[in-house]
Scaffold this active site. Structure first.
Site, PDB file in Angstrom:
ATOM      1  N   PHE A 177     -47.559  -5.032 -27.876  1.00  0.00           N
ATOM      2  CA  PHE A 177     -48.682  -5.887 -28.279  1.00  0.00           C
ATOM      3  C   PHE A 177     -49.969  -5.104 -28.536  1.00  0.00           C
ATOM      4  O   PHE A 177     -50.925  -5.624 -29.114  1.00  0.00           O
ATOM      5  CB  PHE A 177     -48.949  -6.988 -27.242  1.00  0.00           C
ATOM      6  CG  PHE A 177     -49.289  -6.480 -25.863  1.00  0.00           C
ATOM      7  CD1 PHE A 177     -50.591  -6.092 -25.553  1.00  0.00           C
ATOM      8  CD2 PHE A 177     -48.316  -6.392 -24.879  1.00  0.00           C
ATOM      9  CE1 PHE A 177     -50.909  -5.629 -24.281  1.00  0.00           C
ATOM     10  CE2 PHE A 177     -48.629  -5.931 -23.609  1.00  0.00           C
ATOM     11  CZ  PHE A 177     -49.924  -5.540 -23.307  1.00  0.00           C
ATOM     12  N   PHE A 231     -47.606  -0.974 -19.180  1.00  0.00           N
ATOM     13  CA  PHE A 231     -48.449  -0.031 -19.910  1.00  0.00           C
ATOM     14  C   PHE A 231     -47.983   1.389 -19.651  1.00  0.00           C
ATOM     15  O   PHE A 231     -47.683   1.758 -18.508  1.00  0.00           O
ATOM     16  CB  PHE A 231     -49.915  -0.145 -19.465  1.00  0.00           C
ATOM     17  CG  PHE A 231     -50.607  -1.389 -19.926  1.00  0.00           C
ATOM     18  CD1 PHE A 231     -51.199  -1.465 -21.180  1.00  0.00           C
ATOM     19  CD2 PHE A 231     -50.671  -2.498 -19.095  1.00  0.00           C
ATOM     20  CE1 PHE A 231     -51.838  -2.619 -21.598  1.00  0.00           C
ATOM     21  CE2 PHE A 231     -51.311  -3.657 -19.503  1.00  0.00           C
ATOM     22  CZ  PHE A 231     -51.890  -3.714 -20.751  1.00  0.00           C
TER      23      PHE A 231
END
Length: 446
Positions: free
Chosen positions: A62, A125
């Site tokens: 994203f 992440f």
């Protein structure tokens, strides 16, 4: 291995890693992919520089700073990013690449961040830390005082000028501790305790209970003079570890009644005068500045109180001008003389001190005008008469220099023009010779 490569190892991401949350609730899991170098970690308030790639648990990407081609930076622990990042990046070393698995309560929560991040999403992440450095707390952001927070303080208020502070500090230079004390004093009075200006500036950035490291450049330290007391050489960069144990703010102008302002102004005026007599011009200036800040915009006073306030403001500006002259800083001296003359256009001290400031700034014509004005209004002022003679001497010397400068300049122009004329004449003569030589050939050809 880059952060993208780590992401692309698979589309389904396993939940693994060490729980690094303070509560140990599994909200942020960290898995080191590539070890960093060194031992130092970022601190609260540090500006950190990272690359990251963000994905959902199914591997859907994203966001990616790498795709944008620009590193992402933020101030650690200041709430500028999601909680997981403030926690995770604080554990990283330079060069490290790690994976952070972030539960919703440490990311975007129940709301998500539409359209890319759905509600209650666990995020992954891959983060690479490139660099970090402390927070510049100077007004000009010139890197003169850099803070690194060891322990965050409480509340939102900070000490102001005149605040009473209780501190524990340790000053060092090149790994040598030169000052280690617990102190109670008023901000603005630090020089009396052997503290450099940067320490007081540092204190005004701190919260109660905070402990921080400060790197203080010479401009905010002991400057070009150094410190004999602490055996600090000229131009030294200092390091201070400071803990602000407690403080009590000085009342701000808006918190004081008109009567309080007048009363406090009279007190700090006497305090400033005492500092001045002791040769502590910086501390004296701090006191006089209080008077200006308290009374300059005070419009509710009338009658005797108004006259008293005007007299205090006039004295403050005159004394500030004298302090700055003693500190060899003519610009603020000039500014305060102008302020004093707004209150009393024929004030002897204001005119004389403005003349002194202008003299230091080598504006001899303007300085002479002020000294002449003093002698017109106050004929007994012998110092002003002497200053007029000095101004005239410098003006004469300046005229002599200007005359010589312009004479040399005009001579250079004359020499340049003569050279151009000679070159032009040479070109013309050369053309004539060419014509003379070619003419017989043309006649023969005919």
């Amino acid at each position: 291995m880059t952060a993208e490569e780590v992401v692309n190892e698979g589309c389904s991401i396993p939940i693994e890693g060490e729980d690094i949350t303070p509560k140990k609730d599994g909200g942020v899991l960290k898995l080191v992919k590539i070890e960093g170098t060194g031992t130092e970690l970022p601190m609260i308030g540090d500006k950190v520089f990272v690359h990251y790639v963000g994905t959902l648990m199914d591997g859907t990407q994203f966001d990616s700073s790498r795709e944008r081609g620009e590193k992402f930076s933020f101030e650690l622990g200041k709430g500028q990013v999601i909680k997981a990042w403030d926690i995770g990046v604080a554990t990283m070393k330079i060069g490290e690449i790690c994976q952070l698995v972030c539960k919703p309560e440490y990311a975007y929560g129940a709301a998500g961040n539409p359209p890319k991040i759905p509600p209650n999403a666990t995020l992954v992440f891959q983060v690479e830390l490139f660099d970090f450095h402390g927070e510049d707390i100077t007004n000009d952001e010139d890197g003169g005082i850099v803070r690194r927070i060891i322990t965050k303080g409480e509340g939102y208020t900070k000490p102001n000028e005149g605040a009473s502070v209780e501190v524990c500090l340790e000053g060092s230079h090149e790994d040598r501790v030169f000052d280690e004390r617990e102190l109670k004093f008023e901000v603005g009075d630090g020089e009396n305790f052997g503290l450099p200006p940067g320490v007081e500036k540092a204190l005004q950035s701190m919260e109660q209970g905070e402990e921080s490291l400060f790197t203080i450049k010479p401009k905010y330290g002991f400057g070009t003079a150094g410190s004999d007391k602490f055996n600090i050489p000229p131009g030294a960069t200092l390091n201070y570890k400071i803990k602000l144990k407690a403080f009590e703010k000085a009342k701000e102008s808006w918190e004081m009644s008109s009567s309080e302002k007048l009363e406090q102004s009279a007190i700090v005026k006497d305090k400033g005068t005492q500092y001045f007599k002791e040769g502590k011009y910086k501390q004296a200036a701090v006191q006089y500045k209080h008077i200006v800040s308290w009374l300059e915009q005070e419009s509710s006073l009338q009658g005797e109180e108004e006259d008293k306030a005007k007299a205090l403001r006039l004295a403050a500006h005159l004394n500030l001008a004298m302090c700055y002259l003693k500190l060899h800083d003519p610009s603020p001296a000039l500014e305060n003389c102008d302020k004093a003359l707004e209150l009393d256009s024929n004030n002897e001290k204001a005119l004389f001190r403005r003349g002194e400031a202008l003299f230091v700034m080598k504006e001899f014509d303007r300085a002479r005008a002020d000294f002449q004005r003093v002698t017109q209004l106050y004929p007994a002022n012998k110092a002003a008469k002497s200053q007029i003679l000095l101004c005239q001497k410098h003006i004469k010397e300046q005229h002599k220099k200007d005359k010589l400068l312009y004479a040399n300049m005009f001579q250079k122009f004359a020499d340049r023009d003569a050279k151009k004329e000679a070159e032009q004449e040479k070109k013309v003569n050369g053309t004539v010779m060419e014509i003379d030589e070619n003419t017989p050939l043309e006649q023969t050809a005919g």
